[in-house]
Scaffold this active site. Structure first.
Site, PDB file in Angstrom:
ATOM      1  N   TYR A  53     -54.511  38.082  -3.315  1.00  0.00           N
ATOM      2  CA  TYR A  53     -54.217  37.109  -4.366  1.00  0.00           C
ATOM      3  C   TYR A  53     -54.247  37.802  -5.728  1.00  0.00           C
ATOM      4  CZ  TYR A  53     -54.956  33.312  -0.986  1.00  0.00           C
ATOM      5  OH  TYR A  53     -54.877  32.462   0.101  1.00  0.00           O
ATOM      6  N   SER A 211     -52.723  23.974   1.623  1.00  0.00           N
ATOM      7  CA  SER A 211     -51.609  23.152   1.160  1.00  0.00           C
ATOM      8  C   SER A 211     -51.794  21.688   1.558  1.00  0.00           C
ATOM      9  CB  SER A 211     -50.271  23.675   1.691  1.00  0.00           C
ATOM     10  OG  SER A 211     -49.182  23.107   0.998  1.00  0.00           O
ATOM     11  N   PRO A 212     -52.956  21.099   1.259  1.00  0.00           N
ATOM     12  CA  PRO A 212     -53.213  19.723   1.695  1.00  0.00           C
ATOM     13  C   PRO A 212     -52.305  18.691   1.030  1.00  0.00           C
ATOM     14  CG  PRO A 212     -54.911  20.439   0.161  1.00  0.00           C
ATOM     15  CD  PRO A 212     -54.096  21.654   0.504  1.00  0.00           C
ATOM     16  N   LEU A 213     -51.700  19.053  -0.109  1.00  0.00           N
ATOM     17  CA  LEU A 213     -50.789  18.128  -0.791  1.00  0.00           C
ATOM     18  C   LEU A 213     -49.340  18.589  -0.705  1.00  0.00           C
ATOM     19  CD1 LEU A 213     -52.871  17.340  -4.013  1.00  0.00           C
ATOM     20  CD2 LEU A 213     -52.851  16.122  -1.823  1.00  0.00           C
ATOM     21  N   GLY A 216     -47.827  19.538  -4.040  1.00  0.00           N
ATOM     22  CA  GLY A 216     -47.651  18.415  -4.938  1.00  0.00           C
ATOM     23  C   GLY A 216     -46.841  17.263  -4.393  1.00  0.00           C
ATOM     24  N   LEU A 217     -46.243  17.448  -3.233  1.00  0.00           N
ATOM     25  CA  LEU A 217     -45.382  16.403  -2.676  1.00  0.00           C
ATOM     26  C   LEU A 217     -46.158  15.107  -2.430  1.00  0.00           C
ATOM     27  CD1 LEU A 217     -42.315  16.583  -1.794  1.00  0.00           C
ATOM     28  CD2 LEU A 217     -43.172  16.549   0.547  1.00  0.00           C
ATOM     29  N   GLY A 219     -48.879  14.179  -4.065  1.00  0.00           N
ATOM     30  CA  GLY A 219     -49.713  13.877  -5.221  1.00  0.00           C
ATOM     31  C   GLY A 219     -49.088  12.911  -6.202  1.00  0.00           C
TER      32      GLY A 219
END
Length: 323
Positions: A53, A211-213, A216-217, A219
């Site tokens: 990262y 990537s739990p969202l 942003g999709l 959110g």
């Protein structure tokens, strides 16, 4: 904050894991340090990073940013369960990547230097290495554990049968093996329900969704679009158009329920079997302060059923595709 054991281990971690992918590339060092300080104030003791990262973007290594935060003292290191990863090549030079014993040893020592710590709580394999035998991988991890450089091991992006293969190889060596698996898992990406989740439950491996969202999709993207567009948001437009009808229904449901779509999406994950802690990725303190509200969202069976109707999941294999 609520806490849960990491897999079958005795280690307790917060139900939210602070992701640090943006520390350096997006959130500068002062902001990153402020976010980590606030995370501890919220009771978040679990933080995830990787040895690539930051380096991937040509900017400061995220591990360096975290290391300088640890160096400030104030029991920052003692209060943090730090997870990092090994696998991805850092150059095109032979052996500078994957999961050979040589690379595992070198990568671990390099991560320790950057993190300015003498041990890593959770050392994760960032991807399966199909060309290195499990006996070699586990022996390397056993040596690191005996040296006190790592405490637990985990995986990321493993298939269900990879988890089984890894655990059976570890069992034959009388080694603890995997305690966690990081998988992409959210309302629109539920493939792990077929085989990864059943394998994790069988072997006592905690799932850490990334990537739990879905970038942003989940959110509140439809509402944001209506308020003035999505400029500046890293939205996969193909995904947006593919799921637009469901997202419209989902956001209406969340409004009727009285909770933000992002909070509902995270609360849904927290209700799933085997899930230990979704990885959240705030780039400001304000975003962190907002997202921790998901901990207090309780989804009853009726709400869960309505969510499943909008975003259908999968049955456990083989029943998902056979009898």
């Amino acid at each position: 904050m609520k806490y849960k054991h990491l897999g079958r281990s005795g280690l307790q971690v917060s139900r939210l894991c602070l992701g640090t992918l943006a520390f350096g590339p997006e959130a500068d060092e002062p902001e990153a340090h402020a976010i980590m300080d606030r995370a501890l104030e919220h009771g978040i003791n679990f933080m995830d990073t990787s040895n690539v990262y930051g380096w991937q973007s040509g900017k400061d290594w995220t591990e360096n940013v975290i290391g300088r935060w640890f160096a400030k003292g104030g029991e920052r290191r003692e209060r943090t369960v730090i997870a990092t990863k090994v696998y991805q090549p850092l150059s095109d030079w032979p052996n500078d990547g994957h999961l050979s014993a040589r690379h595992i040893r070198q990568a671990c020592d390099a991560s320790l230097r950057r993190l300015q710590t003498d041990y890593i709580d959770l050392y994760q394999m960032h991807h399966v290495d199909r060309n290195t035998p499990w006996d070699e991988i586990w022996e390397a991890m056993e040596v690191l554990r005996a040296q006190g450089k790592i405490l637990y091991t985990g995986s990321s992006n493993f298939a269900g049968w990879h988890i089984a293969q890894a655990q059976e190889a570890a069992r034959s060596r009388h080694f603890l093996g995997l305690m966690s698996e990081q998988s992409k898992y959210n309302l629109v990406t539920r493939d792990v329900e077929r085989e990864v989740l059943p394998a994790a439950i069988q072997y006592g491996v905690g799932i850490i969704p990334w990537s739990p969202l879905q970038r942003g999709l989940l959110g509140g993207i439809i509402a944001r679009e209506a308020e003035g567009g999505l400029q500046g948001h890293r939205v996969d437009t193909a995904f947006l158009e593919r799921f637009r009808p469901q997202l419209i229904r989902y956001e209406r449901l969340c409004a009727e329920f009285g909770a933000h779509p992002a909070h509902v999406a995270l609360a849904w994950l927290l209700s799933r079997p085997a899930v230990t802690a979704p990885i959240i990725g705030p780039v400001t303190v304000e975003q962190l302060d907002d997202i921790v509200g998901c901990i207090d969202v309780h989804l009853d069976e009726h709400m869960l059923a309505q969510i499943d109707e909008i975003f259908p999941g999968y049955k456990e294999a083989p029943e998902d595709y056979a009898w």
